[in-house]
Design a protein around this motif. Structure first.
Motif, PDB file in Angstrom:
ATOM      1  N   LEU A   1       0.866  -1.170   0.000  1.00 54.65           N
ATOM      2  CA  LEU A   1       0.000   0.000   0.000  1.00 54.65           C
ATOM      3  C   LEU A   1       0.902   1.219   0.000  1.00 54.65           C
ATOM      4  O   LEU A   1       1.971   1.210   0.619  1.00 54.65           O
ATOM      5  CB  LEU A   1      -0.898   0.028   1.239  1.00 54.65           C
ATOM      6  N   VAL A   2       0.485   2.275  -0.683  1.00 52.77           N
ATOM      7  CA  VAL A   2       1.300   3.485  -0.740  1.00 52.77           C
ATOM      8  C   VAL A   2       0.382   4.696  -0.620  1.00 52.77           C
ATOM      9  O   VAL A   2      -0.753   4.699  -1.112  1.00 52.77           O
ATOM     10  CB  VAL A   2       2.124   3.550  -2.050  1.00 52.77           C
ATOM     11  N   ALA A   3       0.865   5.708   0.082  1.00 52.86           N
ATOM     12  CA  ALA A   3       0.145   6.978   0.202  1.00 52.86           C
ATOM     13  C   ALA A   3       1.169   8.098   0.222  1.00 52.86           C
ATOM     14  O   ALA A   3       2.365   7.868   0.428  1.00 52.86           O
ATOM     15  CB  ALA A   3      -0.715   7.011   1.459  1.00 52.86           C
ATOM     16  N   THR A   4       0.697   9.311   0.009  1.00 53.15           N
ATOM     17  CA  THR A   4       1.575  10.471  -0.081  1.00 53.15           C
ATOM     18  C   THR A   4       1.206  11.479   1.002  1.00 53.15           C
ATOM     19  O   THR A   4       0.027  11.701   1.272  1.00 53.15           O
ATOM     20  CB  THR A   4       1.435  11.122  -1.470  1.00 53.15           C
ATOM     21  N   VAL A   5       2.224  12.078   1.610  1.00 54.11           N
ATOM     22  CA  VAL A   5       2.008  13.182   2.547  1.00 54.11           C
ATOM     23  C   VAL A   5       3.194  14.136   2.434  1.00 54.11           C
ATOM     24  O   VAL A   5       4.326  13.761   2.702  1.00 54.11           O
ATOM     25  CB  VAL A   5       1.815  12.681   3.998  1.00 54.11           C
ATOM     26  N   GLY A   6       2.947  15.347   1.948  1.00 52.60           N
ATOM     27  CA  GLY A   6       4.033  16.313   1.775  1.00 52.60           C
ATOM     28  C   GLY A   6       5.082  15.799   0.802  1.00 52.60           C
ATOM     29  O   GLY A   6       4.781  15.437  -0.337  1.00 52.60           O
ATOM     30  N   LYS A   7       6.332  15.740   1.269  1.00 51.22           N
ATOM     31  CA  LYS A   7       7.445  15.256   0.447  1.00 51.22           C
ATOM     32  C   LYS A   7       7.701  13.759   0.636  1.00 51.22           C
ATOM     33  O   LYS A   7       8.684  13.231   0.149  1.00 51.22           O
ATOM     34  CB  LYS A   7       8.717  16.038   0.793  1.00 51.22           C
ATOM     35  N   PHE A   8       6.815  13.088   1.371  1.00 50.97           N
ATOM     36  CA  PHE A   8       6.984  11.665   1.678  1.00 50.97           C
ATOM     37  C   PHE A   8       6.086  10.796   0.808  1.00 50.97           C
ATOM     38  O   PHE A   8       4.899  11.089   0.650  1.00 50.97           O
ATOM     39  CB  PHE A   8       6.614  11.363   3.130  1.00 50.97           C
ATOM     40  N   SER A   9       6.642   9.708   0.275  1.00 49.02           N
ATOM     41  CA  SER A   9       5.858   8.564  -0.179  1.00 49.02           C
ATOM     42  C   SER A   9       6.008   7.499   0.900  1.00 49.02           C
ATOM     43  O   SER A   9       7.131   7.131   1.263  1.00 49.02           O
ATOM     44  CB  SER A   9       6.381   8.018  -1.510  1.00 49.02           C
ATOM     45  N   VAL A  10       4.892   7.031   1.430  1.00 49.12           N
ATOM     46  CA  VAL A  10       4.906   6.095   2.556  1.00 49.12           C
ATOM     47  C   VAL A  10       4.395   4.746   2.079  1.00 49.12           C
ATOM     48  O   VAL A  10       3.318   4.654   1.488  1.00 49.12           O
ATOM     49  CB  VAL A  10       4.033   6.621   3.714  1.00 49.12           C
ATOM     50  N   ILE A  11       5.163   3.689   2.339  1.00 50.45           N
ATOM     51  CA  ILE A  11       4.872   2.353   1.798  1.00 50.45           C
ATOM     52  C   ILE A  11       4.721   1.360   2.944  1.00 50.45           C
ATOM     53  O   ILE A  11       5.600   1.244   3.805  1.00 50.45           O
ATOM     54  CB  ILE A  11       5.997   1.885   0.858  1.00 50.45           C
ATOM     55  N   TRP A  12       3.594   0.642   2.945  1.00 46.04           N
ATOM     56  CA  TRP A  12       3.352  -0.420   3.915  1.00 46.04           C
ATOM     57  C   TRP A  12       3.370  -1.774   3.234  1.00 46.04           C
ATOM     58  O   TRP A  12       2.940  -1.904   2.088  1.00 46.04           O
ATOM     59  CB  TRP A  12       1.983  -0.248   4.576  1.00 46.04           C
ATOM     60  N   ASP A  13       3.833  -2.797   3.939  1.00 47.23           N
ATOM     61  CA  ASP A  13       3.767  -4.182   3.489  1.00 47.23           C
ATOM     62  C   ASP A  13       2.364  -4.702   3.824  1.00 47.23           C
ATOM     63  O   ASP A  13       1.982  -4.808   4.993  1.00 47.23           O
ATOM     64  CB  ASP A  13       4.838  -4.991   4.228  1.00 47.23           C
ATOM     65  N   PHE A  14       1.581  -5.025   2.805  1.00 49.72           N
ATOM     66  CA  PHE A  14       0.183  -5.408   2.988  1.00 49.72           C
ATOM     67  C   PHE A  14       0.056  -6.650   3.874  1.00 49.72           C
ATOM     68  O   PHE A  14      -0.796  -6.724   4.767  1.00 49.72           O
ATOM     69  CB  PHE A  14      -0.453  -5.647   1.612  1.00 49.72           C
ATOM     70  N   GLN A  15       0.907  -7.646   3.627  1.00 49.10           N
ATOM     71  CA  GLN A  15       0.838  -8.879   4.407  1.00 49.10           C
ATOM     72  C   GLN A  15       1.108  -8.603   5.880  1.00 49.10           C
ATOM     73  O   GLN A  15       0.468  -9.176   6.768  1.00 49.10           O
ATOM     74  CB  GLN A  15       1.874  -9.881   3.860  1.00 49.10           C
TER      75      GLN A  15
END
Length: 632
Positions: free
Chosen positions: A550-564
């Motif tokens: 999963l990925v989302a954006t906040v400001g200058k960050f791309s934030v990535i989570w491991d779905f499992q």
């Protein structure tokens, strides 16, 4: 930038005593602390807290490392401030060795006021705030990004800086968390946090959302096991622990980028102020082709499109430009022929002869953009959900030279009489629809009816600004300004069959959702004005394959989570938490300007040594392709 855990330190009591022995070194930290904290006048109302702290400090006999509960105030805490941001020498310093906190109600949330009511106000008006030692005065809200550390009897939060409170007893810690959650409920809904009011807000079917500790998590466990076992051997690719974010390359994007549209076939696209830039898809990301399709439609001025939708085997693109700056609504579309680079048709939205607006459009299904014969797509407005048909009933082809723009045919849908306040929507592989609303509700519609939702999940107090769903419809991801909410739609019907909330009513065994959040330090570094947007699953369009990230954006960050990892109920993030489970394990990609959008390429572009297709990150001036490979 690293993982969230690499920037989060354990605050131990031994560190406190070491600080007391190093007074000279601490004086330097105090100067740093003064620089880090904005100067502000001390409210008169906070003098009581200071006097109480002094009474505790000098009236309580000093003893061993464990402070007896009878020797401290009911609200006694130790206050810390984090200094240094993300620098290697960043650290926690003691701001107050012994002070107290209070939850108070006030009608003057943002400033100092004499109308703060300890505990509650006489007329029930106002908002709850948290006050600590005259240094913290914060409205109780999700903006504080409160994070709990039950094993340390500690909470971290954001309030013009990053703070931590450490409690002397487990009872004090648990009571603080309970009071915080009750104040948050009252601030959001305007009702006291009684059991009756919680049922009134969430409904009897969602008792697991009210008391997550009593929720039935078996659906999460079943879904996790099912995802690992179902489908082909390639349904899930194990994620390596040494997985890193590796930037493959970066290109200039001619400036003014408004949106990123990825294709599953040969090309992907950036929409900017001058036109649509065409990029070639490769296994290591996207490369510019030097081709730009202009917006010139033969006359008139149009604002830059904010929404682009690929159709007809990705040979056409629908461009939607807002009528007013800052508002998403549009009264029509431009149809771009990608092969010729020309606007071939301008369409109008009409129903029963009356011009209407749409705030969002999307494809009928997850993969319908790949269908060369596709002529329908979905539309959404505040109180409308419908399907549009591009086939002219009279069988005549109309083009841009026509005096009157052709009218899209309202194929099916519903115009709701009451204020649903729809904001965003997405579709599954079979055409089921998920819709997010201003009040935070998430509704699930079957592919056969747009009139009534099969399932409606209650809001958690924050508007849903973006929504996505997995190809199989088992998982829904909602984006709010301060967190992402992940919902499992699986349930077992009365016949023992496993279904999703798109195909039937889920009854009273609805699992509690999980929240994806930033740790307070990262939230502070992202900036007060920066909010989460565009939360997406990685992209698959084939049954039996499972989304991995999963990925989302906040400001200058791309934030990535491991779905499992997020789905795993035994994950370490979920230990010692009260309330809804929140996952803080993620990776951050930092860019040098605010990010417009972050999306994973189609699953077919994953390479053998990577667990995922490349991540594409667009900023106003550049586009980057990032690999999650641990080898390259």
């Amino acid at each position: 930038m690293g993982t969230s855990q690499s920037r989060e330190d354990y605050i131990s009591d031994s560190d406190d005593y070491k600080e007391e022995e190093e007074e000279e070194e601490r004086s330097d930290d105090t100067e740093e602390y003064q620089d880090a904290l904005e100067k502000q006048p001390t409210p008169i109302g906070d003098l009581d807290a200071k006097l109480q702290a002094l009474k505790l400090k000098y009236g309580t006999p000093s003893s061993s490392s464990s402070t007896p509960s009878s020797a401290v105030s009911r609200n006694a805490v130790k206050l810390y401030l984090h200094i240094g941001g993300n620098a290697p020498n960043a650290k926690w310093i003691v701001s107050n060795k012994l002070t107290s906190f209070s939850f108070v109600k006030t009608s003057n949330v943002d400033g100092d006021s004499d109308d703060d009511y300890e505990g509650s106000s006489s007329d029930g008006k106002g908002q709850w705030i948290l006050k600590v030692a005259g240094k913290v005065r914060a409205r109780v809200s999700t903006d504080m990004q409160l994070k709990m550390f039950g094993d340390q009897r500690r909470v971290d939060f954001v309030s013009r800086g990053v703070w931590a409170l450490k409690f002397f007893t487990d009872e004090q810690y648990r009571r603080f968390v309970t009071e915080f959650q009750d104040c948050l409920f009252e601030n959001v809904y305007g009702l006291k946090a009684t059991e009756e009011n919680k049922v009134k807000i969430y409904g009897k079917e969602f008792l697991g959302w009210v008391k997550p500790e009593a929720a039935d998590d078996s659906a999460w466990e079943y879904a996790d096991d099912y995802d690992m076992a179902a489908g082909s051997p390639n349904s899930v690719t194990p994620v390596r622990s040494n997985q890193q974010l590796m930037e493959e390359f970066e290109e200039a994007a001619n400036g003014g980028v408004q949106s990123l549209t990825l294709g599953a076939l040969d090309n992907s696209f950036l929409v900017n102020d001058s036109g649509v830039q065409v990029y070639r898809n490769f296994r290591d990301g996207i490369h510019g082709k030097g081709v730009v399709a202009k917006f010139d439609s033969g006359g008139g001025s149009k604002s830059t499109p904010k929404k682009a939708l690929l159709m007809r085997g990705e040979t056409n693109m629908m461009l939607m430009s807002p009528l007013k700056e800052g508002k998403p609504q549009a009264n029509g579309l431009q149809q771009l022929d990608i092969e010729t680079g020309k606007i071939v048709t301008e369409w109008k939205f009409e129903k029963d002869g009356t011009e209407i607006t749409m705030r969002d459009i999307t494809n009928d299904t997850k993969e319908s953009q790949l269908d060369p014969s596709e002529s329908t797509f979905l539309g959404l407005d505040d109180n409308r959900l419908c399907q549009w048909d591009m086939r002219e009933r009279r069988g005549m082809v109309q083009n841009i030279a026509s005096l009157n723009s052709p009218v899209l045919q309202w194929s099916q849908g519903h115009q709701f009489s009451r204020g649903t306040n729809f904001q965003c929507f997405a579709t599954t592989g079979d055409g089921s629809i998920v819709v997010g609303s201003l009040d935070g509700k998430i509704r699930l519609y079957s592919k056969t009816s747009m009139r009534q939702a099969k399932t409606a999940f209650p809001g958690l107090g924050s508007p849903i600004t973006h929504v996505d769903v997995t190809y199989d419809g088992k998982w829904v991801l909602g984006t709010t300004d301060t967190y992402l909410v992940l919902i499992c739609t699986l349930f077992t019907d009365k016949d023992g069959k496993t279904k999703t909330g798109f195909s039937g009513r889920m009854g009273n065994k609805i699992p509690a959702p999980r929240l994806l959040k930033l740790i307070p330090l990262d939230s502070h570094l992202a900036g007060a004005d920066n909010k989460f947007h565009g939360g997406h699953f990685s992209w698959v369009t084939e049954s039996g394959k499972q989304e991995r990230h999963l990925v989302a954006t906040v400001g200058k960050f791309s934030v990535i989570w491991d779905f499992q990892q997020v789905k795993n109920s035994a994950h370490e993030c979920y230990r010692n938490q009260q309330g809804l489970k929140s996952c803080y394990c993620y990776k951050i990609l930092l860019k040098d300007e605010s990010i417009v959008e972050s999306r994973f390429m189609h699953d077919k572009y994953a390479v053998s040594d990577s667990p995922e297709a490349p991540l594409v990150v667009a900023t106003p001036m550049k586009v980057s392709s990032i690999s999650l490979s641990g080898k390259r």
